[in-house]
Enzyme design. Structure first.
Site, PDB file in Angstrom:
ATOM      1  N   LYS A 130     -11.542 -25.670   5.675  1.00  0.00           N
ATOM      2  CA  LYS A 130     -10.314 -26.358   6.074  1.00  0.00           C
ATOM      3  C   LYS A 130     -10.188 -27.634   5.271  1.00  0.00           C
ATOM      4  O   LYS A 130     -11.202 -28.183   4.823  1.00  0.00           O
ATOM      5  CB  LYS A 130     -10.375 -26.712   7.561  1.00  0.00           C
ATOM      6  N   ASP A 170      -1.054 -25.542   7.293  1.00  0.00           N
ATOM      7  CA  ASP A 170      -1.376 -25.855   8.689  1.00  0.00           C
ATOM      8  C   ASP A 170      -0.341 -26.922   9.076  1.00  0.00           C
ATOM      9  O   ASP A 170       0.732 -26.988   8.450  1.00  0.00           O
ATOM     10  CB  ASP A 170      -2.830 -26.360   8.818  1.00  0.00           C
TER      11      ASP A 170
HETATM   12  P1  NDP Z   1       3.947 -27.448  11.980  1.00  0.00           P
HETATM   13  O1  NDP Z   1       3.696 -28.655  11.179  1.00  0.00           O
HETATM   14  O2  NDP Z   1       4.906 -26.427  11.489  1.00  0.00           O
HETATM   15  O3  NDP Z   1       4.409 -27.864  13.463  1.00  0.00           O
HETATM   16  C1  NDP Z   1       3.608 -28.656  14.261  1.00  0.00           C
HETATM   17  C2  NDP Z   1       4.310 -28.889  15.587  1.00  0.00           C
HETATM   18  O4  NDP Z   1       3.375 -29.462  16.490  1.00  0.00           O
HETATM   19  C3  NDP Z   1       5.453 -29.876  15.482  1.00  0.00           C
HETATM   20  O5  NDP Z   1       6.428 -29.572  16.439  1.00  0.00           O
HETATM   21  C4  NDP Z   1       4.774 -31.211  15.768  1.00  0.00           C
HETATM   22  O6  NDP Z   1       5.628 -32.214  16.280  1.00  0.00           O
HETATM   23  C5  NDP Z   1       3.780 -30.792  16.835  1.00  0.00           C
HETATM   24  N1  NDP Z   1       2.631 -31.700  16.767  1.00  0.00           N
HETATM   25  C6  NDP Z   1       1.782 -31.854  15.728  1.00  0.00           C
HETATM   26  N2  NDP Z   1       0.862 -32.787  15.984  1.00  0.00           N
HETATM   27  C7  NDP Z   1       1.153 -33.248  17.214  1.00  0.00           C
HETATM   28  C8  NDP Z   1       0.567 -34.213  18.039  1.00  0.00           C
HETATM   29  N3  NDP Z   1      -0.511 -34.914  17.644  1.00  0.00           N
HETATM   30  N4  NDP Z   1       1.116 -34.398  19.270  1.00  0.00           N
HETATM   31  C9  NDP Z   1       2.202 -33.690  19.676  1.00  0.00           C
HETATM   32  N5  NDP Z   1       2.808 -32.746  18.930  1.00  0.00           N
HETATM   33  C10 NDP Z   1       2.289 -32.531  17.721  1.00  0.00           C
HETATM   34  O7  NDP Z   1       2.504 -26.792  12.219  1.00  0.00           O
HETATM   35  P2  NDP Z   1       2.143 -25.303  12.666  1.00  0.00           P
HETATM   36  O8  NDP Z   1       3.180 -24.736  13.553  1.00  0.00           O
HETATM   37  O9  NDP Z   1       1.737 -24.567  11.463  1.00  0.00           O
HETATM   38  O10 NDP Z   1       0.781 -25.561  13.498  1.00  0.00           O
HETATM   39  C11 NDP Z   1       0.776 -25.704  14.913  1.00  0.00           C
HETATM   40  C12 NDP Z   1      -0.615 -25.412  15.426  1.00  0.00           C
HETATM   41  O11 NDP Z   1      -0.980 -24.069  15.090  1.00  0.00           O
HETATM   42  C13 NDP Z   1      -1.739 -26.284  14.865  1.00  0.00           C
HETATM   43  O12 NDP Z   1      -2.715 -26.472  15.872  1.00  0.00           O
HETATM   44  C14 NDP Z   1      -2.319 -25.420  13.761  1.00  0.00           C
HETATM   45  O13 NDP Z   1      -3.668 -25.759  13.482  1.00  0.00           O
HETATM   46  C15 NDP Z   1      -2.230 -24.059  14.415  1.00  0.00           C
HETATM   47  N6  NDP Z   1      -2.273 -22.903  13.517  1.00  0.00           N
HETATM   48  C16 NDP Z   1      -1.379 -22.778  12.486  1.00  0.00           C
HETATM   49  C17 NDP Z   1      -1.432 -21.666  11.681  1.00  0.00           C
HETATM   50  C18 NDP Z   1      -0.442 -21.434  10.585  1.00  0.00           C
HETATM   51  O14 NDP Z   1      -0.505 -20.371   9.975  1.00  0.00           O
HETATM   52  N7  NDP Z   1       0.474 -22.346  10.310  1.00  0.00           N
HETATM   53  C19 NDP Z   1      -2.446 -20.626  11.879  1.00  0.00           C
HETATM   54  C20 NDP Z   1      -3.281 -20.815  13.034  1.00  0.00           C
HETATM   55  C21 NDP Z   1      -3.187 -21.927  13.803  1.00  0.00           C
HETATM   56  P3  NDP Z   1       5.991 -33.501  15.375  1.00  0.00           P
HETATM   57  O15 NDP Z   1       6.980 -32.995  14.363  1.00  0.00           O
HETATM   58  O16 NDP Z   1       6.551 -34.490  16.328  1.00  0.00           O
HETATM   59  O17 NDP Z   1       4.700 -33.956  14.748  1.00  0.00           O
HETATM   60  O1  2IT Z   2      -5.694 -22.342  11.415  1.00  0.00           O
HETATM   61  C1  2IT Z   2      -5.413 -21.397  10.657  1.00  0.00           C
HETATM   62  O2  2IT Z   2      -5.922 -20.279  10.782  1.00  0.00           O
HETATM   63  C2  2IT Z   2      -4.437 -21.645   9.584  1.00  0.00           C
HETATM   64  N1  2IT Z   2      -3.896 -22.738   9.481  1.00  0.00           N
HETATM   65  C3  2IT Z   2      -4.121 -20.552   8.590  1.00  0.00           C
HETATM   66  C4  2IT Z   2      -5.144 -20.501   7.504  1.00  0.00           C
HETATM   67  C5  2IT Z   2      -4.844 -19.560   6.362  1.00  0.00           C
HETATM   68  O3  2IT Z   2      -5.674 -19.578   5.440  1.00  0.00           O
HETATM   69  O4  2IT Z   2      -3.869 -18.817   6.370  1.00  0.00           O
END
Ligand code: NDP
Ligand code: 2IT
Length: 449
Positions: A130, A170
Site C-alpha cells: 500500500k 484508494d
Molecule cells: P474516494 O476517495 O472515492 O471516497 C472516499 C469517501 O469517503 C468520500 O466520500 C470521503 O468524504 C469519505 N471519507 C474519506 N475519509 C474520510 C474521513 N476521514 N472521515 C469521513 N469521511 C471520509 O475513496 P474510495 O471510495 O475509493 O474508498 C472508500 C473506502 O473504501 C476506503 O476505506 C478505501 O480504503 C476502501 N477501498 C477502496 C477500494 C477501491 O478500489 N477504491 C478497494 C477496497 C477498499 P470527503 O470527500 O469529505 O473526504
Molecule cells: O484497498 C484496496 O483493496 C484497494 N484500494 C484496491 C487495490 C488495488 O490494487 O486495486
C-alpha cells in the site's frame, strides 16, 4: 473490550507494539488478525517453528520520500510519500495509493497488512502492499493534481513494475490520478508498461468493471451472506456511508438487486432520502462536478442533509460502511443492531472499531469484514493485469461474471474456514485464517527470506 490473543501469540503482538510505536491503526489491524490465529498454530505447528507470524508482521520493504511540487500561486509545497511493500509471497506487491491529509506510516501499514490477506483470499497471484501521501486533494486544481502526481511518480517509479509492485487507487486516487501517474511513469522509463498500474482508463489498458468492482463485489459478498440465511436484498432498506467510488457502486448494485439505499455521506455530514438515493444525480455531483454530498438536497427538496450528524442513527436492515477506518464504533454498532440491522458488509477498510465488531458478532448478525467483503476491487485489478499480460480486453458481462464468481469463492472459503475452526458464521475468523494459511504455506515453501 477486545477478545484475547492466544497466550503463545501475545508476546509476538507485544513485540509489534514495541517495534512500531505510535502506529495505532497498524496495531489495531495486526491485533485483529492475531486474535484469530490461535487454532491455526495448533493445526500447523510448523508456522510457529518458522516464525511465520513474526515475519508477516514486518514489511519486506518500506519506502518514505519527499514529494515537492509547486502550487498554482507559485508556492513550493512539500508532502511525504509512502510505499510499504509488505509481502510478495503470492505475487508482486499489490494495493492502492491513498492521498489524504491523515496519511502517515501507521495508516499505510495497516492498509498494507490487511491487503496481504485480502489479496490471498482472492485466490489470484498478488502479494500485499500500500502507498500514498499526506497530500490533500480537496480544493486543488487539475493542474496542481497533475504536478503532484508527476512529482510523486518521479520517486515511486524506481520501486514499481509489473513483476515487482503494482499500485492502484484508494481514497483520493481515481482514474484522473492514475492517468497522470501512468503518464509520468511512461515518460521517465520510456516504457508503455500497462501492468505497472491498475485502474487505468478504458482506452489505454484499463479493464471494464474495475471502476464498479469494489462496490459491486461488496454487494455480491453480502448477497452470499444473506443467501446462507435464506434471505436477499429484495426490499431491504440499506444505509451506505461515503459518496466516493466504493459508495456509488455499492448503491448501484443494491438498487439492481431490489434494495433501497437511503443514505450517503462525506466528512461533512450525511444525506437521508427516504425515497431512495438518486444515483444519476450523485454521479453527476461527485464523479463529474466533484462537489459535496450536501448539494444533493438542492435538487431533492424532500431529502435532508444533516451536517456533522451520525449516519448510523438512520434505521436500516443492511449497512455498508464505505468511507474510511473506524467510522462505526461500539455505540454505533449497537444503534444499528437495535434498529433492526441484520447484515453489515464493509466496503471500506477497517471501518468498524474492535468494540463495534464485538457487538455485531455477539448479536449474531451477518458481518462481512473488509478484507473479505471489499476484495472485489483488487481482484478486478488482478483481472486487469491478466488482460494486460495477454494484450486482451474482456467484455463487461464476462468480467462482471468473473468478479461475481470470485466473491462467491471468497465467501465460501471464509464460511468453510470458520466452520473448520469451530466458529460457524464468524467471517472474521474465516477471512483471517483462510488468508493467513495461504500466505503462510507459500512463505514456508520459499524458505527463510
Ligand atoms: P474516494 O476517495 O472515492 O471516497 C472516499 C469517501 O469517503 C468520500 O466520500 C470521503 O468524504 C469519505 N471519507 C474519506 N475519509 C474520510 C474521513 N476521514 N472521515 C469521513 N469521511 C471520509 O475513496 P474510495 O471510495 O475509493 O474508498 C472508500 C473506502 O473504501 C476506503 O476505506 C478505501 O480504503 C476502501 N477501498 C477502496 C477500494 C477501491 O478500489 N477504491 C478497494 C477496497 C477498499 P470527503 O470527500 O469529505 O473526504
Ligand atoms: O484497498 C484496496 O483493496 C484497494 N484500494 C484496491 C487495490 C488495488 O490494487 O486495486
Amino acid at each position: 473490550m477486545t477478545s484475547a490473543i492466544d497466550e503463545k501469540i501475545e508476546p509476538l503482538f507485544q513485540e509489534v507494539l514495541n517495534r512500531n510505536p505510535g502506529e495505532t491503526e497498524f496495531h489495531q489491524a495486526v491485533r485483529e488478525v492475531l486474535e484469530s490465529l490461535g487454532p491455526v498454530l495448533v493445526k500447523y505447528p510448523e508456522f510457529a517453528h518458522h516464525k511465520i507470524i513474526e515475519r508477516i508482521c514486518e514489511p519486506e520493504r518500506q519506502i518514505i520520500f519527499r514529494v515537492p511540487w509547486i502550487d498554482d500561486k507559485g508556492q513550493v509545497q512539500i508532502n511525504r510519500g509512502f510505499r510499504v511493500e509488505f509481502n510478495s509471497s503470492l505475487g508482486p506487491y499489490k494495493g492502492g495509493l491513498r492521498f489524504h491529509p491523515s496519511v502517515y506510516l501507521g495508516i499505510i501499514k495497516f492498509l498494507g497488512f490487511e491487503q496481504i490477506f485480502k489479496n490471498a483470499l482472492t485466490g489470484l497471484p498478488i502479494g500485499g502492499g500500500k502507498g500514498g501521501s499526506d497530500f490533500d486533494p480537496k480544493g486543488r486544481s487539475d493542474a496542481e493534481i497533475m504536478r503532484f502526481c508527476q512529482s510523486f511518480m518521479t520517486e515511486l517509479y524506481r520501486h514499481i513494475g509489473e513483476h515487482t509492485d503494482v499500485p492502484a487507487g484508494d481514497i483520493g486516487v481515481g482514474g484522473r490520478e492514475i492517468g497522470y501517474l501512468f503518464g509520468q511513469y511512461k515518460r521517465i522509463t520510456n516504457r508503455w508498461e500497462a501492468g505497472v498500474l491498475t485502474g487505468k482508463g478504458l482506452t489505454w489498458g484499463g479493464s471494464l468493471v474495475r471502476t464498479e468492482a469494489t462496490g459491486y463485489g461488496a454487494v455480491f459478498f453480502v448477497d452470499e451472506m444473506l443467501k446462507v440465511r435464506k434471505d436477499s436484498f429484495d426490499g431491504k432498506i440499506c444505509s451506505v456511508s461515503g459518496s466516493g467510488n466504493v459508495a456509488i457502486y455499492t448503491t448501484e448494485k443494491i438498487h439492481q438487486l431490489g434494495g433501497k439505499v437511503v443514505t450517503l455521506s462525506d466528512s461533512g455530514g450525511y444525506i437521508y432520502d427516504e425515497k431512495g438515493v438518486d444515483l444519476d444525480l450523485v454521479k453527476q455531483l461527485k464523479e463529474i462536478e466533484r462537489r459535496r454530498i450536501s448539494e444533493y438536497v438542492k435538487y431533492h427538496k424532500d431529502a435532508k442533509y444533516v451536517a456533522g450528524g451520525n449516519i448510523w442513527e438512520i434505521p436500516c436492515q443492511v449497512a455498508m460502511p464505505s468511507a474510511t477506518q473506524n467510522e462505526i464504533n461500539g455505540a454505533d454498532a449497537k444503534l444499528l443492531v437495535d434498529n433492526g440491522c441484520i447484515a453489515v458488509g464493509e466496503g471500506a477498510n477497517m471501518p468498524t472499531t474492535p468494540e463495534g465488531v464485538r457487538v455485531f458478532l455477539d448479536a449474531g448478525i451477518a458481518y462481512g469484514p473488509g478484507k473479505a467483503a471489499n476484495a472485489g476491487g483488487v481482484a478486478t485489478s488482478a483481472l486487469e493485469m491478466q488482460q494486460n499480460a495477454t494484450r486482451d480486453s474482456w467484455s463487461f458481462e464476462y468480467t462482471e461474471e468473473r468478479l461475481k464468481k470470485i466473491m462467491k469463492n471468497i465467501h465460501q472459503s471464509c464460511y468453510e474456514t470458520a466452520e473448520e475452526f469451530g466458529t460457524p458464521g464468524n467471517y472474521v475468523i474465516g477471512a483471517n485464517c483462510a488468508g493467513f494459511i495461504r500466505v503462510a504455506k507459500a512463505m514456508l515453501a520459499m524458505g527463510v527470506i
